[in-house]
Write an enzyme that holds these catalytic residues in place. Structure first.
Site, PDB file in Angstrom:
ATOM      1  N   LYS A 173       0.795  -1.262   0.011  1.00  0.00           N
ATOM      2  CA  LYS A 173      -0.050   0.055  -0.146  1.00  0.00           C
ATOM      3  C   LYS A 173       0.864   1.065   0.032  1.00  0.00           C
ATOM      4  O   LYS A 173       1.485   1.565   0.892  1.00  0.00           O
ATOM      5  CB  LYS A 173      -1.078  -0.023   1.304  1.00  0.00           C
ATOM      6  CG  LYS A 173      -2.156   0.738   0.922  1.00  0.00           C
ATOM      7  CD  LYS A 173      -2.246   2.238   0.746  1.00  0.00           C
ATOM      8  CE  LYS A 173      -2.060   2.952   1.979  1.00  0.00           C
ATOM      9  NZ  LYS A 173      -2.015   4.537   1.500  1.00  0.00           N
ATOM     10  N   GLU A 248       8.205   2.041  11.929  1.00  0.00           N
ATOM     11  CA  GLU A 248       9.476   3.133  11.861  1.00  0.00           C
ATOM     12  C   GLU A 248       8.566   4.366  11.628  1.00  0.00           C
ATOM     13  O   GLU A 248       8.091   4.696  10.600  1.00  0.00           O
ATOM     14  CB  GLU A 248      10.303   2.917  10.544  1.00  0.00           C
ATOM     15  CG  GLU A 248      11.541   3.619  10.618  1.00  0.00           C
ATOM     16  CD  GLU A 248      11.576   5.003  10.247  1.00  0.00           C
ATOM     17  OE1 GLU A 248      11.510   6.044  11.026  1.00  0.00           O
ATOM     18  OE2 GLU A 248      11.551   5.269   8.579  1.00  0.00           O
ATOM     19  N   CYS A 282      13.009  11.106   7.756  1.00  0.00           N
ATOM     20  CA  CYS A 282      12.474  10.788   9.069  1.00  0.00           C
ATOM     21  C   CYS A 282      13.832  10.991   9.883  1.00  0.00           C
ATOM     22  O   CYS A 282      13.636  11.318  11.373  1.00  0.00           O
ATOM     23  CB  CYS A 282      12.128   9.515   9.012  1.00  0.00           C
ATOM     24  SG  CYS A 282      13.028   8.183   8.342  1.00  0.00           S
ATOM     25  N   GLU A 383       7.493  17.022  15.789  1.00  0.00           N
ATOM     26  CA  GLU A 383       7.881  16.775  14.177  1.00  0.00           C
ATOM     27  C   GLU A 383       7.349  17.888  13.084  1.00  0.00           C
ATOM     28  O   GLU A 383       6.257  17.745  13.262  1.00  0.00           O
ATOM     29  CB  GLU A 383       7.952  15.332  13.804  1.00  0.00           C
ATOM     30  CG  GLU A 383       8.612  14.990  12.433  1.00  0.00           C
ATOM     31  CD  GLU A 383       8.294  13.585  11.927  1.00  0.00           C
ATOM     32  OE1 GLU A 383       9.384  12.922  11.621  1.00  0.00           O
ATOM     33  OE2 GLU A 383       7.304  12.869  12.297  1.00  0.00           O
TER      34      GLU A 383
END
Length: 481
Positions: A173, A248, A282, A383
């Site tokens: 996906k 993650e 990231c 973030e």
């Protein structure tokens, strides 16, 4: 162009009959693709097909699997520039950054194929002299692979190669913004010789599909890269069925610059870590924590470099930073900037959307720097995932480490110092799954594991030797002579 899912070896429309559109982040008037907005029924059909195929795929010899995967690597290399153009058009990153992503993909593919070839069980004599114990490594079954838009080519290969080498089948996906890159992964593996029902491909809203991709009966494992909030919902959906998860997730990655650091090196590496891929790694450098004795001198060097960044479309050879990845991401980054201004962060550079004539139709954010006087501000802890660097000042080394660890995340970090003892103490004290000494925070190599702690990671990390271990069960067989 209207594209389709691939389920049970055939390209097909979603049962929902709905679509979504992908636009080029550098110019939203450029419609790249149209994909199905799939439903849970599409996912169920894909998972059931993958389950049927797994009984056959697990019996394929490892050497044959390796030939297929290495042929996929050859195809990636042969079509390197074509793939890079699509990554840049869907994601927005510089063409040179897309090429680097592809080269990293090839390196990771080669390593994980080798890991698959080296996976053997063990045989040992038991405590009873007449018996032996044998361990066997076996596939776990159907794996859901949920990938992000920031590295839409590298991440699926990093996850799929070990999963397939271990004998599992998969449902892929992709992130909606980069679904075309995800489809290209499927085409490459199929052309390389992967049976058409071993890898399913379903597009659509992660919010609508994630629960089905996790909680659908035949799914035995989920590997996910994305936000912490979505990762948490996946873990919750996986718990009732004891579905294995590899998550993650987000980061608020600090770089500490100590008073004895090489300031030119720090400035260069911080700018690379903070603004490459428009800050959408990231592991991007999100915070610079600098000892107060060198604050002014280092800040001057960083500002000089950031002022020379040239935002522009990824296909423009003169550009040194592309747009953020789409309207949703643009709105998110601008919200973080607005909040920082409202909370009293000191804006030193940038701070808004670029609306120049040539860029006004794209999702361009000016390279931004804030200085923070309080560690309690949102920008010190949340973030952003964009070209925004927060600078904090520390009294000394101990204060710097305390600031670095005072966040819920623990993905990546760096320290710059000439003191070897202090560097190794930092490596012990810092709360992150990946750390660096005198290097930017985003650096990684495929032979080492990659994953975070705290709210940045859960389950076995990706890459390295743990990359394939996640996708295997270990069975022990006792044999009495």
């Amino acid at each position: 162009m209207r594209n389709q899912n691939r389920i049970d070896g055939a390209w097909c429309d979603s049962r929902s009959g709905r679509d979504f559109v992908i636009s080029n982040p550098a110019d939203l008037r450029d419609v790249v693709h149209r994909y199905p907005l799939s439903s849970s029924r599409d996912v169920l059909k894909a998972v059931e097909s993958a389950a049927r195929a797994q009984a056959r795929w697990r019996k394929v010899p490892v050497a044959e699997k390796a030939l297929i995967m290495r042929e996929a690597g050859r195809l990636v290399h042969a079509h390197r520039e074509q793939i890079a153009r699509l990554i840049t058009r869907e994601n927005g990153k510089l063409f040179s950054e897309s090429l680097t992503e592809i080269d990293s993909t090839i390196a990771e593919l080669e390593f994980q194929v080798g890991e698959g070839e080296r996976q053997f069980g063990r045989a040992n004599q038991s405590h009873k002299g007449s018996a032996w114990g044998i361990t066997r490594l076996q596939p776990i079954g159907v794996v859901s692979v949920i990938i992000p838009w920031n590295f839409p080519f590298n991440v699926p290969f990093r996850k799929l190669i070990p999963a397939l080498m271990a004998g599992n089948t998969a449902v892929l996906k992709p992130a909606s913004q980069t679904a075309g890159v995800g489809e290209l992964v499927v085409h490459i593996l199929t052309e390389a010789g992967l049976p058409s029902d071993v890898l399913q491909f379903v597009t659509g809203s992660g919010g609508e599909l994630c629960k089905s991709l996790v909680a659908c009966g035949p799914v035995r494992a989920v590997t996910f890269t994305g936000s912490t909030s979505v990762g948490r919902s996946i873990a919750q959906a996986a718990a009732p069925g004891f579905v294995r998860t590899q998550l993650e997730m987000g980061g608020k990655n600090p770089v500490i610059a100590l008073a004895d650091a090489d300031l030119e090196l720090v400035a260069e590496q911080v700018v690379v870590g903070a603004y490459s891929c428009a800050g959408q790694w990231c592991t991007a450098t999100s915070r610079l924590i600098v000892e107060e004795r060198i604050r002014d001198a280092l800040l001057e060097k960083i500002l000089e470099r950031v002022r020379n960044i040239v935002p522009g479309p990824g296909v423009d050879a003169a550009a040194t930073m592309g747009p953020v990845c789409g309207e949703t991401q643009l709105a998110s980054v601008l919200r973080h900037i607005d909040t920082a201004n409202q909370q009293g962060a000191r804006l030193l550079l940038g701070g808004g959307r670029i609306m120049d004539d040539l860029l006004q139709h794209g999702c361009f954010v000016a390279p931004t720097i804030f200085e923070l006087d309080s560690p309690g501000l949102d920008l010190a802890r949340e973030e952003v995932f964009g070209p925004v660097l927060a600078i904090e000042t520390a009294k000394d080394y101990s204060h710097a480490v305390a600031l670095a660890n005072d966040v819920p995340y623990g993905l990546s970090s760096s320290v710059f110092t000439a003191d070897l003892d202090r560097a190794f103490d930092f490596a012990e004290q810092i709360e992150s799954g990946v750390t660096h000494i005198n290097m930017h925070s985003a650096y990684k190599e495929p032979q080492f594991s990659f994953g975070g702690i705290k709210e940045s990671g859960f389950g076995l990390p990706e890459a390295g030797s743990s990359g394939i271990q996640f996708f295997q069960d270990e069975k022990t067989v006792y044999v009495k002579r």
